[in-house]
Design a protein around this motif. Sequence first.
Motif, mmCIF file in Angstrom:
data_model
loop_
_atom_site.group_PDB
_atom_site.id
_atom_site.type_symbol
_atom_site.label_atom_id
_atom_site.label_comp_id
_atom_site.label_asym_id
_atom_site.label_seq_id
_atom_site.Cartn_x
_atom_site.Cartn_y
_atom_site.Cartn_z
ATOM 1 N N VAL A 1 -10.291 -11.162 8.897
ATOM 2 C CA VAL A 1 -9.165 -10.412 9.448
ATOM 3 C C VAL A 1 -8.872 -9.209 8.554
ATOM 4 N N ALA B 1 -5.873 -6.700 7.834
ATOM 5 C CA ALA B 1 -4.456 -6.375 8.078
ATOM 6 C C ALA B 1 -4.167 -5.032 7.416
ATOM 7 N N GLY B 2 -3.451 -5.021 6.318
ATOM 8 C CA GLY B 2 -3.144 -3.744 5.653
ATOM 9 C C GLY B 2 -4.316 -3.167 4.889
ATOM 10 N N GLY B 3 -5.304 -3.999 4.622
ATOM 11 C CA GLY B 3 -6.516 -3.522 3.973
ATOM 12 C C GLY B 3 -6.385 -3.251 2.479
ATOM 13 N N SER C 1 -6.144 -5.177 -0.053
ATOM 14 C CA SER C 1 -6.983 -6.032 -0.887
ATOM 15 C C SER C 1 -8.395 -6.137 -0.328
ATOM 16 N N ILE D 1 -6.495 -6.468 13.087
ATOM 17 C CA ILE D 1 -5.386 -6.953 13.928
ATOM 18 C C ILE D 1 -4.262 -5.915 14.072
ATOM 19 N N HIS E 1 4.982 -4.616 3.711
ATOM 20 C CA HIS E 1 5.855 -4.861 2.552
ATOM 21 C C HIS E 1 7.087 -3.959 2.616
ATOM 22 N N VAL F 1 5.995 -5.612 -6.078
ATOM 23 C CA VAL F 1 4.626 -5.578 -5.544
ATOM 24 C C VAL F 1 4.120 -4.134 -5.539
ATOM 25 N N GLY G 1 0.281 -2.498 3.026
ATOM 26 C CA GLY G 1 0.031 -3.932 2.799
ATOM 27 C C GLY G 1 1.040 -4.789 3.551
ATOM 28 N N THR G 2 0.589 -5.958 3.984
ATOM 29 C CA THR G 2 1.466 -6.849 4.738
ATOM 30 C C THR G 2 1.864 -8.048 3.889
ATOM 31 N N VAL H 1 2.254 -11.122 5.046
ATOM 32 C CA VAL H 1 1.413 -12.263 5.409
ATOM 33 C C VAL H 1 0.019 -12.117 4.792
ATOM 34 N N SER I 1 -0.709 -10.733 2.039
ATOM 35 C CA SER I 1 -0.614 -11.069 0.629
ATOM 36 C C SER I 1 -0.633 -12.586 0.437
ATOM 37 N N HIS J 1 -4.171 -13.806 1.115
ATOM 38 C CA HIS J 1 -5.057 -13.370 0.034
ATOM 39 C C HIS J 1 -4.935 -14.318 -1.166
ATOM 40 N N ALA K 1 -3.213 -16.064 10.578
ATOM 41 C CA ALA K 1 -1.820 -16.346 10.213
ATOM 42 C C ALA K 1 -0.954 -15.400 11.032
HETATM 43 C C1 LIG Z 1 -3.333 -0.852 -6.720
HETATM 44 C C2 LIG Z 1 -2.836 -2.122 -6.098
HETATM 45 C C3 LIG Z 1 -1.853 -2.829 -6.743
HETATM 46 C C4 LIG Z 1 -1.380 -3.997 -6.188
HETATM 47 N N1 LIG Z 1 -0.411 -4.673 -6.876
HETATM 48 C C5 LIG Z 1 0.061 -5.820 -6.351
HETATM 49 C C6 LIG Z 1 1.076 -6.556 -7.000
HETATM 50 O O1 LIG Z 1 1.599 -6.143 -8.048
HETATM 51 N N2 LIG Z 1 1.484 -7.714 -6.464
HETATM 52 C C7 LIG Z 1 0.944 -8.176 -5.288
HETATM 53 O O2 LIG Z 1 1.359 -9.239 -4.834
HETATM 54 N N3 LIG Z 1 0.000 -7.501 -4.634
HETATM 55 C C8 LIG Z 1 -0.458 -6.343 -5.120
HETATM 56 N N4 LIG Z 1 -1.428 -5.657 -4.441
HETATM 57 C C9 LIG Z 1 -1.987 -6.243 -3.183
HETATM 58 C C10 LIG Z 1 -1.149 -5.884 -1.978
HETATM 59 O O3 LIG Z 1 0.068 -6.565 -2.052
HETATM 60 C C11 LIG Z 1 -1.865 -6.246 -0.690
HETATM 61 O O4 LIG Z 1 -1.196 -5.562 0.286
HETATM 62 C C12 LIG Z 1 -1.881 -7.678 -0.275
HETATM 63 O O5 LIG Z 1 -2.409 -8.488 -1.269
HETATM 64 C C13 LIG Z 1 -2.767 -7.904 0.946
HETATM 65 O O6 LIG Z 1 -2.134 -7.478 2.114
HETATM 66 P P1 LIG Z 1 -2.934 -6.627 3.196
HETATM 67 O O7 LIG Z 1 -2.122 -6.613 4.430
HETATM 68 O O8 LIG Z 1 -3.283 -5.333 2.634
HETATM 69 O O9 LIG Z 1 -4.224 -7.547 3.437
HETATM 70 P P2 LIG Z 1 -5.755 -7.199 3.662
HETATM 71 O O10 LIG Z 1 -6.286 -6.456 2.500
HETATM 72 O O11 LIG Z 1 -5.972 -6.589 4.982
HETATM 73 O O12 LIG Z 1 -6.337 -8.654 3.659
HETATM 74 C C14 LIG Z 1 -6.349 -9.465 2.509
HETATM 75 C C15 LIG Z 1 -6.989 -10.819 2.825
HETATM 76 O O13 LIG Z 1 -6.160 -11.583 3.665
HETATM 77 C C16 LIG Z 1 -6.766 -11.837 4.928
HETATM 78 N N5 LIG Z 1 -5.719 -11.659 5.918
HETATM 79 C C17 LIG Z 1 -4.794 -10.652 5.958
HETATM 80 N N6 LIG Z 1 -3.938 -10.871 6.961
HETATM 81 C C18 LIG Z 1 -4.313 -12.010 7.568
HETATM 82 C C19 LIG Z 1 -3.789 -12.741 8.656
HETATM 83 N N7 LIG Z 1 -2.706 -12.345 9.301
HETATM 84 N N8 LIG Z 1 -4.422 -13.894 9.009
HETATM 85 C C20 LIG Z 1 -5.526 -14.314 8.338
HETATM 86 N N9 LIG Z 1 -6.048 -13.652 7.304
HETATM 87 C C21 LIG Z 1 -5.444 -12.511 6.918
HETATM 88 C C22 LIG Z 1 -7.904 -10.851 5.016
HETATM 89 O O14 LIG Z 1 -8.927 -11.340 5.814
HETATM 90 C C23 LIG Z 1 -8.303 -10.717 3.569
HETATM 91 O O15 LIG Z 1 -9.105 -11.778 3.213
HETATM 92 C C24 LIG Z 1 -1.896 -4.485 -4.956
HETATM 93 C C25 LIG Z 1 -2.878 -3.747 -4.294
HETATM 94 C C26 LIG Z 1 -3.344 -2.568 -4.841
HETATM 95 C C27 LIG Z 1 -4.390 -1.802 -4.104
#
Ligand SMILES: Cc1cc2nc3c(=O)[nH]c(=O)nc-3n(C[C@H](O)[C@H](O)[C@H](O)COP(=O)(O)OP(=O)(O)OC[C@H]3O[C@@H](n4cnc5c(N)ncnc54)[C@H](O)[C@@H]3O)c2cc1C
Lengths: 288, 786
Positions: free
Chosen positions: A28, A30-32, A34, A52, A76, A95, A104-105, A107, A109, A112, A167
């Motif tokens: 999946v 989401a916000g990408g 990670s 998604i 977030h 965060v 970033g989302t 959920v 997080s 992840h 999720a």
């Molecule tokens: C420079 C930097 C600093 C950061 N610092 C912090 C910090 O201090 N604290 C912190 O907590 N985070 C931090 N992050 C991470 C950030 O919070 C991410 O947004 C978060 O970890 C993942 O959310 P996302 O929506 O971007 O997920 P994505 O990157 O899109 O996905 C992350 C993982 O989760 C899975 N996934 C996502 N959504 C779903 C769903 N709905 N159902 C099933 N699987 C799903 C994906 O398949 C993937 O494996 C940081 C990121 C960066 C780039």
Amino acid sequence: MKPPPFEYHAPRDLGAALRTLAEVDGKVLAGGQSLIPMLNMRLAAPAHLVDINRVGGLGASEVTPEGVRVGALARHAEVERAAAHPLLTRALKLVAHPVIRNRGTVVGSLVHADPAAELPAVLAVLGGSVRAARWDTAGGGPVLREVPAEEFFVGPMESALGPDELAVSAFFPALPEGSGAAFEEVSRRHGDYALAGVCAVVTVGADGAARARAACVGVGAGPVVVDLGELGPVRRAGWKAAAALVREATDPEEDIHATAAYRRHLVGVLAERALRNAAREGAAARGA
Amino acid sequence: MTTKLFGEPVQRREDPRLLTGQGRYLDDLGREALAAAFVRSPHAHARIRDIDVGPALDVEGLVAVYTWEDLPERVGRALPLLIPHPALTHGRTAYPLAREVVRHVGEPVVMVVATDRYAAEDACALIEVDYELRKPVVGLEEAVHGAQLVHEDVPGNVGAHLVQEVPAPGGHGAREAIEAAPHTLSFRLDIERSASMPLEGRGVYARWDGRDLRVYSSTQTSTSVRMAVAAALGLPLPQVEVIAPDVGGGFGVKIVHPWPEEVLVPWAAMTLGREVKWAEDRREHFISSAHERAQVQHVRVGFDDEGRVLGLDVSILHDHGAYTPYGIIVPIVTSTQLLGPYRVGAYRVEFTAVYTNTVQVTPYRGAGRPQGVFCMERTMDKIARHLGKDRTAVREANFIRPEEFPYDQGMIFQDGRPLIYDSGDYPEMLRMIKELIGWDSFERRPGRGIGIGCYVEGTGVGPYEGGHVQITSDGRVHVSTGLTSQGQGHETAFAQIAAAELGVPIERVSVVTGDTRRFAYAVGTFASRAAVVSGNAIALACRKVREKALRIAADALEADPADLDIADGLVHVAGTPSASIPLSTVAVLANPLRYAFDEEAAKATQFSGTASPDRPPVAEGEEPGLEGRDYYSPIRSTFAAGMHAAVVETDPDTAEIKVVRYAVVHDCGRLINPMIVEGQIHGGVAQGIGGALYERMVYDQHGQLVNASFMDFLMPYATEVPHVETDHLETPSPLNPLGIKGAGEAGVIPVSAVIASAVEDAEGFAVDRMPISPSELFEARRRNRG
Ligand SMILES: Cc1cc2nc3c(=O)[nH]c(=O)nc-3n(C[C@H](O)[C@H](O)[C@H](O)COP(=O)(O)OP(=O)(O)OC[C@H]3O[C@@H](n4cnc5c(N)ncnc54)[C@H](O)[C@@H]3O)c2cc1C
């Protein structure tokens, strides 16, 4: 730093998203924030990416007296601005940076499941849950299940979701009456993942007695939850001793940023700060 | 109306372009070009048994795959050793693609060219290289031990060893002087690795049209890349042009050349008859470019009751990584600049530069000075502590006095010339920094400390730079110089110089740098030299043009050139503003024409009646056009100086270190633009804070760089950089026409020393190892306080 080839899916509704996840070996998107770095560094190489972001109905958050249900596409930044839950709001400010929080989302997080991330600890300390959905091929429809936090975080970067599961939301229970909450952490730079962090909820009963629960980040395979139970009258509770209990419950590892001893020491310092701050807030809420 | 331009805080003219995304960086060019990517060694030390490219051949979009064996003899030669030195007895450089042996993780092994970077990386991932592992040498101690060798033919891993001695006036050597001194101290200092880490990585884009080669490179020296590429490819120099487009930072790493990619990409473009481009990604930058700083220093010092240094003996172990393409400039700079603003009785410095199986070490902003300053300033603090004296009093006691300039330190500097300080006023500077930070009224308490650091920086090294200035018939002034820009504000500072010299509004002046089509002779941008060397060359070229303009205008106005002045682009008779002629017209008259392409041009044609029929249209000794070229070649470096002070607070519980104030007094001679100088200082301090509190390259025992990304290599964000308070002192350099000294590196140089000094003051125990993190401070407290 370019991802390996993958097939890209952009379903418009939940059913299509779940069917795709049931059919292919996918991940999946989401916000990408990670996932994309992991793809670019070729640390992950899924054959299919199920984006998604265009799926309707996943962005909404719902606030009830029982708590806040956050949809899978709630960013977030939105959740932080909505300020519907004091501990969640406080944690979100820790965060990353605004630009990352815009995408970033919450959920994402949780799924992840980074042991240093703030939100898993918040979900865990509150005893919240994640709602997962998958496509039941035989039945021809979606199946939902509610996974409690203590079962959801399986290990470092590992959640209890199956490969075909999405999720759809997460539920953060409201703080009980007479509660205060705090999140204290030390990170190397502003917005970095914490070297160690502690969030705490202190609930002051009608009799003035305090109950406390804490969860630590960055010092275990996932959020380390410590239920401190009854600590006596809030004004005279032994926060230092309670903090020591939290510290003793963790077994941090050394890495390039900090020794294990320093991390463990930090847990003690931060736990005491978090407990005292939460207690002050709880006492004020109770009017004690 | 002419405004004063030299010395004014003119806003940077390049910023609107650069800050609104209008910059044209390497990767903005060549959108149709093929993309190159590299298979890089995953091992720190190994012999290549076999390379199987077979599995990659099916990748859609693959165009070519090259290993060292595929390269023609010239192209495959070891890269040049740019700065040979007699003490560098075992200099070694890499091959463009690894030949038999890889010596660090990240060394390029195979080059892949494909229709785009995605396909190129897919192919890279499929190429199988069979390695026979060798034990890697990691860390200075292991290198010195010499049990394992990085290069089989370099015994003990020692690339260079140099001892320099400056005896005391009475003839005593440093060791004798120390033995005889009333007080002695000895200690060890450690400085970690960091890196230039520019926002934009390296990059090369090449076009070959069957006869001419045009290369764009994100480099600090386009002229020298041009010569290197022409030599490697066997092309006549006039058929090769090299252009540095907008460059997103260099900080030293881009002065090294030719990088493997600078040879391979143009060669591939010629071989394939297609445009080829390579833009370095961050991981490549971490493991395949260059690092700096890492040194271990053993210091012994003897001093008198006043804290005056009678003898100083420093022995430096310098980690050079796997190769020495830039020679031993870094340890040479450390050894010489270590002396700072002080006169020491007798000085002995010895360095040993050793090879390790890590990324090569080449200059990074400061280029060895931060290490030297760290050593000297730690020494000053230790002397003060030992004697129970104020730290600034000990420095004061050791300063070279203003009346002692020019002051000969008795050594040979990095330009091969005597280390003679041209000018300065260190006591005044100390007075200013103490006042700025409030040294004497500082309230010390546990967890709150103040620190200081002083340095002298040799800037503006030769051999030379040139400037070309042309005034066209529209009255515009076109300035070009061969050295390159990486965001320093050259378009503004050089324009200020030209506008001031020529008497034209700055809006009419444009500046081009780093384009060999415009100016072919240059050295490059490094060592805080651009303003000094190119700035003076441009001023001299302007003076030639001015003289010519006055000559032509005098003819037209029937006046004596000595009575003429230029203001606002108008040549006029002094005191008679009505008798004037615009520079645009002078430019027309300077170029006699047969054909009138517009009304202005008509004035220069044969029947316009402006030219005397008794002289040839272009008089003897003259050239057509209102333009001039000149060069500035400094006799030796000019020495800038600075003093920094900081207040830090350390958290008693979490051991976090916060810089609450940071103050700088800086002397770079006459200021062209104080705002630009302050910007340079702020940027330098930010990098210095990185080196003091955050940045280190962490290698594990296998030679893997375990923090090769911005997730784990911590550079300070804006939130970690304190506000920098600055003050300037101007002691002009007597060495150059404009009286200026360099300012580019200044900010970074003393920061580690200053922070160490302040943390030590706050904590009460010695801080001899940088950077220092909260975890390290916590551990140091446990060691020192139990
Ligand atoms: C420079 C930097 C600093 C950061 N610092 C912090 C910090 O201090 N604290 C912190 O907590 N985070 C931090 N992050 C991470 C950030 O919070 C991410 O947004 C978060 O970890 C993942 O959310 P996302 O929506 O971007 O997920 P994505 O990157 O899109 O996905 C992350 C993982 O989760 C899975 N996934 C996502 N959504 C779903 C769903 N709905 N159902 C099933 N699987 C799903 C994906 O398949 C993937 O494996 C940081 C990121 C960066 C780039």
